[in-house]
Design a protein around this motif. Sequence first.
Motif, PDB file in Angstrom:
ATOM      1  N   ILE B 256      65.283  29.436  76.970  1.00  0.00           N
ATOM      2  CA  ILE B 256      63.833  29.689  76.552  1.00  0.00           C
ATOM      3  C   ILE B 256      63.546  28.544  75.724  1.00  0.00           C
ATOM      4  O   ILE B 256      64.008  28.229  74.668  1.00  0.00           O
ATOM      5  CB  ILE B 256      63.505  31.117  75.944  1.00  0.00           C
ATOM      6  N   ILE B 257      62.599  27.479  76.040  1.00  0.00           N
ATOM      7  CA  ILE B 257      62.267  26.334  75.549  1.00  0.00           C
ATOM      8  C   ILE B 257      60.685  26.404  75.015  1.00  0.00           C
ATOM      9  O   ILE B 257      59.787  27.061  75.486  1.00  0.00           O
ATOM     10  CB  ILE B 257      62.826  24.933  75.924  1.00  0.00           C
ATOM     11  N   ALA B 258      60.333  25.692  74.118  1.00  0.00           N
ATOM     12  CA  ALA B 258      58.941  25.411  73.377  1.00  0.00           C
ATOM     13  C   ALA B 258      58.797  23.912  73.257  1.00  0.00           C
ATOM     14  O   ALA B 258      58.267  23.611  72.007  1.00  0.00           O
ATOM     15  CB  ALA B 258      58.679  26.383  72.225  1.00  0.00           C
ATOM     16  N   PRO B 259      58.707  22.920  74.015  1.00  0.00           N
ATOM     17  CA  PRO B 259      58.666  21.676  73.719  1.00  0.00           C
ATOM     18  C   PRO B 259      57.093  21.306  73.520  1.00  0.00           C
ATOM     19  O   PRO B 259      56.224  22.120  73.797  1.00  0.00           O
ATOM     20  CB  PRO B 259      59.211  20.857  74.986  1.00  0.00           C
ATOM     21  N   ASN B 260      56.769  20.046  73.150  1.00  0.00           N
ATOM     22  CA  ASN B 260      55.341  19.725  73.031  1.00  0.00           C
ATOM     23  C   ASN B 260      54.975  19.611  74.396  1.00  0.00           C
ATOM     24  O   ASN B 260      53.728  19.685  74.796  1.00  0.00           O
ATOM     25  CB  ASN B 260      55.228  18.598  72.283  1.00  0.00           C
ATOM     26  N   LEU B 261      55.717  19.040  75.210  1.00  0.00           N
ATOM     27  CA  LEU B 261      55.557  18.687  76.806  1.00  0.00           C
ATOM     28  C   LEU B 261      56.471  18.869  77.601  1.00  0.00           C
ATOM     29  O   LEU B 261      57.631  18.423  77.602  1.00  0.00           O
ATOM     30  CB  LEU B 261      55.051  16.949  76.587  1.00  0.00           C
ATOM     31  N   TYR B 262      55.960  19.639  78.685  1.00  0.00           N
ATOM     32  CA  TYR B 262      56.738  19.939  79.639  1.00  0.00           C
ATOM     33  C   TYR B 262      56.636  19.768  81.215  1.00  0.00           C
ATOM     34  O   TYR B 262      55.404  19.880  81.551  1.00  0.00           O
ATOM     35  CB  TYR B 262      57.218  21.494  79.742  1.00  0.00           C
ATOM     36  N   PHE B 263      57.402  18.804  81.839  1.00  0.00           N
ATOM     37  CA  PHE B 263      57.128  18.226  82.979  1.00  0.00           C
ATOM     38  C   PHE B 263      57.735  19.260  84.219  1.00  0.00           C
ATOM     39  O   PHE B 263      58.897  19.399  83.927  1.00  0.00           O
ATOM     40  CB  PHE B 263      57.558  16.833  83.311  1.00  0.00           C
ATOM     41  N   ALA B 264      57.086  20.015  85.002  1.00  0.00           N
ATOM     42  CA  ALA B 264      57.567  20.940  86.023  1.00  0.00           C
ATOM     43  C   ALA B 264      57.387  20.208  87.374  1.00  0.00           C
ATOM     44  O   ALA B 264      56.319  20.139  87.718  1.00  0.00           O
ATOM     45  CB  ALA B 264      56.848  22.355  86.013  1.00  0.00           C
ATOM     46  N   PHE B 282      52.040  21.648  75.961  1.00  0.00           N
ATOM     47  CA  PHE B 282      51.383  20.997  77.361  1.00  0.00           C
ATOM     48  C   PHE B 282      52.443  21.510  78.419  1.00  0.00           C
ATOM     49  O   PHE B 282      53.568  20.908  78.398  1.00  0.00           O
ATOM     50  CB  PHE B 282      50.928  19.527  77.013  1.00  0.00           C
ATOM     51  N   ILE B 283      51.772  21.798  79.711  1.00  0.00           N
ATOM     52  CA  ILE B 283      52.634  21.656  80.768  1.00  0.00           C
ATOM     53  C   ILE B 283      51.997  20.725  81.840  1.00  0.00           C
ATOM     54  O   ILE B 283      50.970  20.557  82.098  1.00  0.00           O
ATOM     55  CB  ILE B 283      52.853  22.974  81.272  1.00  0.00           C
ATOM     56  N   VAL B 284      52.586  19.896  82.425  1.00  0.00           N
ATOM     57  CA  VAL B 284      52.186  19.065  83.413  1.00  0.00           C
ATOM     58  C   VAL B 284      52.879  19.361  84.627  1.00  0.00           C
ATOM     59  O   VAL B 284      54.343  19.669  84.748  1.00  0.00           O
ATOM     60  CB  VAL B 284      52.576  17.521  83.214  1.00  0.00           C
ATOM     61  N   ALA B 285      52.082  19.574  85.842  1.00  0.00           N
ATOM     62  CA  ALA B 285      52.953  20.324  87.090  1.00  0.00           C
ATOM     63  C   ALA B 285      52.663  19.320  88.355  1.00  0.00           C
ATOM     64  O   ALA B 285      51.547  18.474  88.268  1.00  0.00           O
ATOM     65  CB  ALA B 285      52.538  21.490  87.510  1.00  0.00           C
ATOM     66  N   ILE B 286      53.705  18.913  88.947  1.00  0.00           N
ATOM     67  CA  ILE B 286      53.802  18.175  90.129  1.00  0.00           C
ATOM     68  C   ILE B 286      54.380  18.958  91.438  1.00  0.00           C
ATOM     69  O   ILE B 286      55.543  19.546  91.242  1.00  0.00           O
ATOM     70  CB  ILE B 286      54.553  16.676  90.138  1.00  0.00           C
ATOM     71  N   ASN B 287      53.479  19.211  92.144  1.00  0.00           N
ATOM     72  CA  ASN B 287      53.780  20.056  93.291  1.00  0.00           C
ATOM     73  C   ASN B 287      53.076  19.961  94.657  1.00  0.00           C
ATOM     74  O   ASN B 287      51.812  19.517  94.377  1.00  0.00           O
ATOM     75  CB  ASN B 287      53.696  21.818  92.937  1.00  0.00           C
ATOM     76  N   THR B 288      53.744  20.001  95.831  1.00  0.00           N
ATOM     77  CA  THR B 288      52.928  19.955  97.144  1.00  0.00           C
ATOM     78  C   THR B 288      52.131  20.826  97.358  1.00  0.00           C
ATOM     79  O   THR B 288      51.010  20.852  97.990  1.00  0.00           O
ATOM     80  CB  THR B 288      53.876  19.841  98.302  1.00  0.00           C
ATOM     81  N   ASP B 289      52.205  22.261  96.773  1.00  0.00           N
ATOM     82  CA  ASP B 289      51.289  23.338  96.915  1.00  0.00           C
ATOM     83  C   ASP B 289      50.180  23.433  95.867  1.00  0.00           C
ATOM     84  O   ASP B 289      50.347  23.897  94.916  1.00  0.00           O
ATOM     85  CB  ASP B 289      52.433  24.647  97.032  1.00  0.00           C
ATOM     86  N   LYS B 290      49.135  23.328  96.489  1.00  0.00           N
ATOM     87  CA  LYS B 290      47.847  23.312  95.397  1.00  0.00           C
ATOM     88  C   LYS B 290      47.774  24.786  94.806  1.00  0.00           C
ATOM     89  O   LYS B 290      47.066  25.158  93.885  1.00  0.00           O
ATOM     90  CB  LYS B 290      46.766  22.780  96.010  1.00  0.00           C
ATOM     91  N   ASP B 291      48.496  25.592  95.533  1.00  0.00           N
ATOM     92  CA  ASP B 291      48.234  27.195  95.276  1.00  0.00           C
ATOM     93  C   ASP B 291      49.325  27.625  94.101  1.00  0.00           C
ATOM     94  O   ASP B 291      49.372  28.735  93.975  1.00  0.00           O
ATOM     95  CB  ASP B 291      47.720  28.007  96.266  1.00  0.00           C
TER      96      ASP B 291
END
Lengths: 249, 323
Positions: B256-264, B282-291
Amino acid sequence: MKILVCISNVPDTTTKVKFIDDFKKLDTTGIQWVINPWDELSLTRALELKDDASNGIQSVTVAHVGLVGSEPTIRKALAIGADDAIRVNADPADAYFVAVQLANVLKLDSYDLIFCGIESSDFNGSSVGAMLAEFLEYPSVSSVSGVRIENGVLIINREIDGGKEILTVPIPVVAIVQKGIAREPRIAAMRGIMMARTKPLKVVEPIIVDSFTEIVSYEMPKPRAACKFVDPENPRQLIELLQNEAKII
Amino acid sequence: MSVLIFVENWDGKFKKLSFELISYGAKLAEMLHTEVVALTIGAVENAELKKLGNYGAARIINAVNDKINVFDSQAYTSIIAGFARQEASTIVALSNNNMGKAIAPRLSVQLKAGLGAGVSKLPLGLNPFIVYKKVYSGNAFSHLVIKTEIKILTLAQNSFELIETPNNAVISTITAEWNPESIRTRVSEVQKQSGKILLTDADVVISGGRGMKSSDNWGPIVELAELLGAATACSRPVSDEGWRPHDEHTGQTGKIIAPNLYFAIGISGATQHLAGVSSSKFIVAINTDKDAPIFSAAQYGIVGDASKVLPKLVEAVKEIKGK
């Protein structure tokens, strides 16, 4: 060697929790109750140890503090393979209260290896295991990711920052368990489910003790701002946003 | 009366979370009109100890004994409880990390003190004493009243800002009561990786999920992590498949983590995964499914195939960092 696995009864981990009575109480409507994930892994490991006869495990018992409504969860643990169960008949008021009750279970009957999950997925307190050990003046090992028995000696892996330690421990001991202890939780087979109905489930009345803490209300997380989408052809824009808007890199 | 802070040290050094804890303790002491006493076990040099003073510790105690070479929860508990009694501390605070979780519940029993585990704010009230902590694995928060006179708190990592309040702290080094005979657990072996940024310490974490399709595709993730000084992580299916080591698994049952910035990256964002990362700033997400649910948790998103987006992202970081 006798093993005790302490289990907690928690909402299924995919539950979207809601509250009633002005955010004072969990809305239990439609909640599926399950064995706390770490406790389930502990039970699995306990049963794996018992399966290997050379380990000399006589029995695996589960203990739970909760009202009669949590019996289906206890029966599930019996169906997975525990030999018997003890339920302390009380509403688990807080971690301290639960630890007092479990310590009493261990005074009535002795066990050599006691498993507790590192936390319960409802209150995330990481408290009961080490409290129990302190009551009993037993050694405990936290952040346990592996337990095995070699020539009758208990060997425990403890996760530390950036690695692990391997410990030899005496019995009795409390092992406070996290991920890694078992690969996948064991699932109850039909035969196990049938047998669980007749396995012993002892109900013990609680010791009267005041809790130390009390949740007075709940709050939902603040909704996050809507996601800002960046053109997949131009991820450079993302880095610029992180630098100039979020100021995070 | 005082606020006693147990500060862990790693081979004589403190980390950011140590200073977060002291900053928290200093604010708490201000609320209670008392002072912060910091206690650390195992030898730490004076220059390092002084750093605790920069965040508001009034007194710093270094409890040493050259026989202390291993962590034992019972021995540490009895040392800390001893100081809490001596200092008549009404609050004892620790970090909510591996060591804090091993000690705080024992202190609760020894000192007959209620435990607020993983608090993420200053108390909401002092009388009654109400703390704020996550419950249901981050799906909700609770207001928890601690009813006892003495309170034990563990502070969630990265939940409190560093506040510099230089204090001319008084440092004392004393001998810790330590009887090696009483320690019943024996550490027979230590396996440690060095040089790697620890997931739990990292400010930036780059994490890959099933959408990465194969362990062979991790190159750009590792490269991006190197460029940003980040740690690498993964979702549960990835570690279950053996694409990445288990110690990288973040999520409810993993780290269980709490960084400043998480790239999923290629992570759909199941509840169990979010339980491990939702405290990220902050969370940044890169995913093919927009939903995909991950986009509801993220502030920034790219809808696209990671295998196409990542190389461009790596190039962009190189370019911007190169300037």
